[in-house]
Scaffold this active site. Structure first.
Site, short mmCIF file in Angstrom:
data_model
loop_
_atom_site.label_atom_id
_atom_site.label_comp_id
_atom_site.label_asym_id
_atom_site.label_seq_id
_atom_site.Cartn_x
_atom_site.Cartn_y
_atom_site.Cartn_z
N ARG A 181 38.20 46.02 37.54
CA ARG A 181 37.76 44.62 37.50
C ARG A 181 39.01 43.73 37.43
NH1 ARG A 181 33.60 45.93 39.25
NH2 ARG A 181 31.52 45.77 38.30
N GLU A 219 37.42 36.17 41.18
CA GLU A 219 36.82 36.57 42.44
C GLU A 219 35.80 35.54 42.95
OE1 GLU A 219 36.77 40.93 42.03
OE2 GLU A 219 34.98 40.77 43.25
N HIS A 264 36.78 43.66 47.42
CA HIS A 264 35.87 44.33 46.48
C HIS A 264 34.89 45.27 47.20
CE1 HIS A 264 33.81 44.00 42.30
NE2 HIS A 264 33.65 45.20 42.83
P1 NAP Z 1 33.01 55.16 32.89
O1 NAP Z 1 32.61 56.53 33.32
O2 NAP Z 1 32.26 54.50 31.79
O3 NAP Z 1 34.57 55.21 32.55
C1 NAP Z 1 35.26 54.22 31.86
C2 NAP Z 1 36.30 54.87 30.99
O4 NAP Z 1 37.09 53.84 30.37
C3 NAP Z 1 35.70 55.73 29.85
O5 NAP Z 1 36.41 56.93 29.78
C4 NAP Z 1 35.92 54.87 28.63
O6 NAP Z 1 36.11 55.59 27.43
C5 NAP Z 1 37.21 54.16 28.98
N1 NAP Z 1 37.36 52.93 28.18
C6 NAP Z 1 36.42 52.02 27.88
N2 NAP Z 1 36.94 51.02 27.15
C7 NAP Z 1 38.25 51.34 26.98
C8 NAP Z 1 39.32 50.71 26.30
N3 NAP Z 1 39.15 49.56 25.65
N4 NAP Z 1 40.53 51.30 26.33
C9 NAP Z 1 40.70 52.50 26.96
N5 NAP Z 1 39.72 53.14 27.62
C10 NAP Z 1 38.50 52.56 27.63
O7 NAP Z 1 32.93 54.15 34.12
P2 NAP Z 1 33.18 54.46 35.68
O8 NAP Z 1 31.91 54.82 36.33
O9 NAP Z 1 34.36 55.37 35.79
O10 NAP Z 1 33.56 52.99 36.18
C11 NAP Z 1 34.69 52.32 35.66
C12 NAP Z 1 34.70 50.87 36.11
O11 NAP Z 1 35.03 50.79 37.49
C13 NAP Z 1 33.35 50.14 36.02
O12 NAP Z 1 33.13 49.62 34.72
C14 NAP Z 1 33.47 49.04 37.05
O13 NAP Z 1 33.92 47.85 36.44
C15 NAP Z 1 34.55 49.57 38.00
N6 NAP Z 1 34.03 49.82 39.35
C16 NAP Z 1 34.50 49.11 40.40
C17 NAP Z 1 34.04 49.35 41.67
C18 NAP Z 1 34.55 48.59 42.85
O14 NAP Z 1 33.77 48.29 43.76
N7 NAP Z 1 35.83 48.26 42.92
C19 NAP Z 1 33.07 50.34 41.90
C20 NAP Z 1 32.61 51.06 40.81
C21 NAP Z 1 33.09 50.80 39.54
P3 NAP Z 1 34.90 56.32 26.62
O15 NAP Z 1 34.85 57.68 27.21
O16 NAP Z 1 35.33 56.27 25.20
O17 NAP Z 1 33.66 55.49 26.88
#
Ligand code: NAP
Length: 325
Positions: A236, A265, A283
Site C-alpha cells: 500500500r 492514489e 495498482h
Molecule cells: P497477510 O498474509 O496478512 O500478510 C501480512 C504480513 O504482514 C503478516 O505476516 C503480518 O504479521 C505482517 N504484519 C502485519 N502488521 C505488521 C507490522 N506492523 N509490522 C511487521 N509486520 C506486520 O497479507 P497478504 O495477503 O500477504 O497481503 C499483504 C498486503 O498486500 C495486503 O494487506 C494488501 O494491502 C497488499 N496487496 C496489494 C495488492 C496489489 O494489488 N498491489 C494485491 C494484494 C495485496 P502476522 O503474521 O503477525 O499477522
C-alpha cells in the site's frame, strides 16, 4: 434482499448474486462518486465494495439495514472495521486467491528495475537503439543478491519462493517470527527491520496498511539502505513516505524503486514520474483475468453467506463479533 455492488464485475459473478437477491451496481470502471454511494447504500442489506470505496462511520450511519460488507480484495484499510463491528456487521476480504499474481508482479518490478526493462523499451521504441557495446545500458544482477521481505504473510512468502529460483539470499522482517523449521523449509532468516534495510539489495514491502505501518519507510529508513538498493512496493502506498522516496531516488540515496501503489492514489508525488530510476504501475498487483474472477467469486460467496446470516468464510472481524453461527 437488496445488494449494492460498487464496481463493474464479471457477468458470472453478477448472475450468482441475481439467483438469490436483487442487486444494483455501479457498472463502470471509474469509482462511484461518494455522494452516489451514500444514497445508494441507504436501503441495502449487502454491500460488495472495492479499495476505492471509503467505508466509514458516515456511510455506516446511512446503511441502517446493512448485514454484510464483502470487500473485493485482501487489503481492507479503506474500511472502518471497528465501526462495522460496533454495528454487528461482518466484514470480509479475499485472502489467498491473489497471492501468486501479486507475488509475480512483485518479481516483475524487481526484474524491471534491475534490468532497466521499461527504460530500455522507451529507448528502443524511439529509435535510440543504435549499437551493441560491452558497457552500454548496463543494469544489475538479481540472481545471487539479498532480498529483504518486510511483512512475511501469504504474499511475502510467495515472493520468497520465487526468489529461491533466482538463488537469492532471503531475509525477512515481520510482526510474528516463523518457527525455525518453517524458516529452514523456506530457506529464509529473520532480521530486525534496521538490519534488513542495511544489508538488502532489494527491499520488498508486504505488510498491510495500518497505524503501525503508515510511513514505515521514511527518510531515516531510506537513509539506512544501501545506495545500491532497490525498494519495491506492491503493498500500500502510505507505507512509504513518498516525498522522502522521491528525494532518495533523485539524490541517488537509493538506486531504484518499483511501485504499484502510491501514497495518494491515483495521484503521484511531484517529481516521481520524471525519474528514470523508478518503474510505476497503476495498482495492478492482482490484475489478471483469472485472479480478478477468483476474487469476485470469493467476495460473492462471502456476501451470500452474510445475507443468509451465516458466518462468512473470510470474515475479518469474526473474533470481535463473537460467534454468529
Ligand atoms: P497477510 O498474509 O496478512 O500478510 C501480512 C504480513 O504482514 C503478516 O505476516 C503480518 O504479521 C505482517 N504484519 C502485519 N502488521 C505488521 C507490522 N506492523 N509490522 C511487521 N509486520 C506486520 O497479507 P497478504 O495477503 O500477504 O497481503 C499483504 C498486503 O498486500 C495486503 O494487506 C494488501 O494491502 C497488499 N496487496 C496489494 C495488492 C496489489 O494489488 N498491489 C494485491 C494484494 C495485496 P502476522 O503474521 O503477525 O499477522
Amino acid at each position: 434482499m437488496k445488494v449494492f455492488i460498487t464496481a463493474r464485475l464479471p457477468d458470472q459473478v453478477l448472475e450468482k448474486i441475481a439467483r438469490e437477491h436483487c442487486f444494483e451496481a455501479h457498472g463502470e470502471d471509474p469509482p462511484i462518486e461518494r455522494k452516489k454511494l451514500l444514497t445508494s447504500i441507504e436501503d441495502k442489506d449487502g454491500l460488495l465494495c472495492t479499495i476505492t470505496d471509503l467505508i466509514d462511520e458516515e456511510l455506516l450511519e446511512r446503511a441502517r439495514g446493512l448485514k454484510i460488507i464483502a470487500n473485493n480484495g485482501v487489503g481492507f484499510d479503506h474500511i472502518d472495521v471497528r465501526a462495522a463491528t460496533r454495528r454487528g456487521i461482518p466484514v470480509t476480504n479475499t485472502p489467498g486467491v491473489l497471492t501468486d499474481s501479486t507475488a509475480d508482479l512483485t518479481f516483475a518490478l524487481i526484474l524491471a528495475t534491475a534490468r532497466r526493462v521499461v527504460e530500455g523499451d522507451r529507448m528502443t521504441r524511439c529509435g535510440d537503439f543504435k549499437f551493441w557495446a560491452p558497457l552500454h545500458f548496463l543494469g544489475h544482477d538479481v540472481s545471487g543478491k539479498t532480498l529483504g521481505i518486510v511483512g512475511f504473510g501469504r504474499i511475502g512468502k510467495a515472493v520468497a519462493r520465487r526468489a529461491a529460483g533466482f538463488d537469492m539470499k532471503v531475509i525477512y522482517y515481520s510482526r510474528t517470527r516463523l518457527a525455525v523449521d518453517e524458516e529452514e523449509g523456506l530457506g529464509v532468516a529473520f532480521a530486525a527491520l534496521d538490519e534488513l534495510l542495511r544489508v538488502s539489495d532489494f527491499v520488498s514491502l508486504h505488510v498491510p496498511l495500518g497505524r503501525e505501518t503508515l510511513h514505515l519507510i521514511g527518510a531515516a529508513e531510506l537513509g539506512t539502505m544501501k545506495s545500491s538498493a532497490h525498494l519495491i512496493n506492491t503493498a500500500r502506498g502510505p507505507i512509504v513516505d513518498e516525498a522522502a522516496l522521491v528525494e532518495a531516488l533523485r539524490t541517488g540515496r537509493i538506486r531504484a524503486a518499483g511501485l504499484d501503489v502510491y501514497e495518494n492514489e491515483p495521484r503521484l508525488s511531484p517529481g516521481l514520474s520524471e525519474l528514470e530510476n523508478v518503474v510505476v504501475l497503476p495498482h495492478v498487483g492482482s490484475a489478471t483475468v483469472e485472479t480478478r474472477t477468483r476474487m469476485a467469486l470469493m467476495a460473492v460467496d462471502n456476501l451470500l453467506a452474510g445475507l443468509r446470516g451465516e458466518r462468512p468464510p473470510n470474515c475479518i472481524n469474526s473474533d470481535m463479533l463473537g460467534c454468529r453461527n
